[in-house]
Design an enzyme around this catalytic site. Structure first.
Site, PDB file in Angstrom:
ATOM      1  N   LEU A  14      -2.908   4.879  -0.235  1.00 56.51           N
ATOM      2  CA  LEU A  14      -4.276   4.362  -0.345  1.00 56.51           C
ATOM      3  C   LEU A  14      -4.326   2.948   0.231  1.00 56.51           C
ATOM      4  O   LEU A  14      -4.485   1.967  -0.495  1.00 56.51           O
ATOM      5  CB  LEU A  14      -4.747   4.372  -1.805  1.00 56.51           C
ATOM      6  CG  LEU A  14      -5.455   5.655  -2.272  1.00 56.51           C
ATOM      7  CD1 LEU A  14      -4.491   6.839  -2.228  1.00 56.51           C
ATOM      8  CD2 LEU A  14      -6.014   5.492  -3.662  1.00 56.51           C
ATOM      9  N   HIS A  15      -4.199   2.863   1.568  1.00 57.36           N
ATOM     10  CA  HIS A  15      -4.157   1.542   2.202  1.00 57.36           C
ATOM     11  C   HIS A  15      -5.418   0.737   1.887  1.00 57.36           C
ATOM     12  O   HIS A  15      -5.364  -0.314   1.245  1.00 57.36           O
ATOM     13  CB  HIS A  15      -4.031   1.700   3.719  1.00 57.36           C
ATOM     14  CG  HIS A  15      -2.795   2.391   4.178  1.00 57.36           C
ATOM     15  ND1 HIS A  15      -1.531   1.910   3.929  1.00 57.36           N
ATOM     16  CD2 HIS A  15      -2.627   3.536   4.890  1.00 57.36           C
ATOM     17  CE1 HIS A  15      -0.637   2.721   4.467  1.00 57.36           C
ATOM     18  NE2 HIS A  15      -1.275   3.715   5.057  1.00 57.36           N
ATOM     19  N   ASP A  16      -6.559   1.205   2.369  1.00 57.53           N
ATOM     20  CA  ASP A  16      -7.794   0.431   2.239  1.00 57.53           C
ATOM     21  C   ASP A  16      -8.379   0.428   0.827  1.00 57.53           C
ATOM     22  O   ASP A  16      -8.909  -0.606   0.383  1.00 57.53           O
ATOM     23  CB  ASP A  16      -8.828   0.924   3.254  1.00 57.53           C
ATOM     24  CG  ASP A  16      -8.375   0.673   4.689  1.00 57.53           C
ATOM     25  OD1 ASP A  16      -7.622  -0.282   4.911  1.00 57.53           O
ATOM     26  OD2 ASP A  16      -8.771   1.441   5.580  1.00 57.53           O
ATOM     27  N   THR A  18       0.817  -1.222   0.000  1.00 57.06           N
ATOM     28  CA  THR A  18       0.000   0.000   0.000  1.00 57.06           C
ATOM     29  C   THR A  18       0.848   1.269   0.000  1.00 57.06           C
ATOM     30  O   THR A  18       0.389   2.309  -0.481  1.00 57.06           O
ATOM     31  CB  THR A  18      -0.960   0.020   1.202  1.00 57.06           C
ATOM     32  OG1 THR A  18      -0.224   0.012   2.436  1.00 57.06           O
ATOM     33  CG2 THR A  18      -1.885  -1.196   1.163  1.00 57.06           C
TER      34      THR A  18
END
Length: 309
Positions: free
Chosen positions: A242-244, A196
């Site tokens: 933009l992890h999730d 990520t």
């Protein structure tokens, strides 16, 4: 091909909110059976409220929201409001949600839905601590049969941690739940910080998003700008990761990601390395778990821009 069943378990959270906006924008791909919430980035009450806020903003009141666990299995709760703002949604401006959560508990919904689903049919996206998923698997062993795949935002290997030197927040927040899920034998794809952190905003990517006029795009830009500010001031890095949203992007376009079969063990005993993910490959025995190693970041932003338009 008909839309495939999907449940999103989350703890909104700035980047969770962007992930939800992306998922809500893909009705052709996802049959969203429900959003389950868990305490994590902020309290359980706030994560449920925030999921309802984003659902209302996206005009997707057809998707039910279920409130889940308000604390980890065994450890003391930890939150990340300093990264997400006091209410979990940064400085996003929003109206009160038009609909609240369902009365059924998220764990009961997960256990019941997955146990009754066609075998290996439901994808589960996990954007927060794994408490709800672990509890559902413990509540009804038959729930495992309905799982097609579990795609998790969690863990760290070469990147190191973002809550301690060796632990990523979602795993650190409930390491015992993570250990249960990673040892379940279910098909799992883990998108840790190694992946990520490759997907970050930059001026060109944000300019394309900010040129869009939809309410979902405007909200995503406001959330990502807040994320950029936090990343700059607290982590001293440029660009919001933009992890999730990467989890939803993987479910929409897995070809944008490179993964490798791995064994993932979670440290639960040591207070010094709590939540550390020991990611090992190559393997001597086959594994149903994969670890994401590389991401086509421009492809993820192209996908986000197309969908939010």
């Amino acid at each position: 091909m008909p839309p495939r069943p999907l449940i999103i378990d989350c703890d909104p959270g700035v980047d969770d909110a962007v992930a939800l906006l992306l998922a809500f924008s893909a009705p052709d791909t996802f049959d969203l059976r429900g959003i389950t919430t868990v305490a994590g980035n902020v309290s359980g009450a706030l994560t449920a409220h925030n999921a309802c806020v984003i659902r209302s903003l996206a005009a997707r009141e057809d998707v039910p929201v279920f409130v889940g666990a308000n604390r980890p299995l065994l450890v003391a709760p930890v939150e990340a409001g300093h990264f997400h703002g006091a209410n979990g949604l940064g400085d996003l401006t929003f109206a009160a949600p038009t609909k609240g959560p369902e009365s059924t508990h998220a764990v009961a919904f997960l256990a019941d839905t997955l146990s009754k689903a066609a075998p290996h049919s439901v994808s589960v996206a996990v954007l927060g601590p794994l408490t709800n998923i672990a509890l559902a698997l413990r509540a009804n062993a038959a729930a495992a049969q309905g799982v097609r795949e579990i795609v998790i935002m969690g863990g760290a290997r070469s990147e190191g941690g973002n809550i301690t030197a060796s632990a990523e927040f979602n795993i650190y927040a409930d390491p015992h739940a993570a250990a249960i899920v990673f040892s379940s034998g279910l098909p799992i794809v883990a998108l840790g910080l190694d992946a990520t952190h490759q997907v970050r905003t930059n001026p060109a990517r944000m300019a394309r998003l900010e040129a869009l006029s939809s309410a979902r795009a405007r909200a995503a830009c406001q959330l990502l700008r807040f994320g950029e500010h936090v990343e700059r001031t607290l982590a001293h890095r440029e660009g919001a990761p933009l992890h999730d949203p990467a989890v939803i992007a993987y479910l929409l376009a897995p070809e944008l990601f490179e993964t490798q079969a791995a064994r993932i063990d979670v440290e639960t005993d040591s207070p010094l390395t709590r939540g550390h993910t020991a990611v090992e490959f190559p393997l001597e025995t086959p594994s149903a778990t994969c670890w994401a190693t590389r991401v086509h970041a421009d492809g993820v932003f192209d996908l986000l821009t197309r969908r939010l338009a």
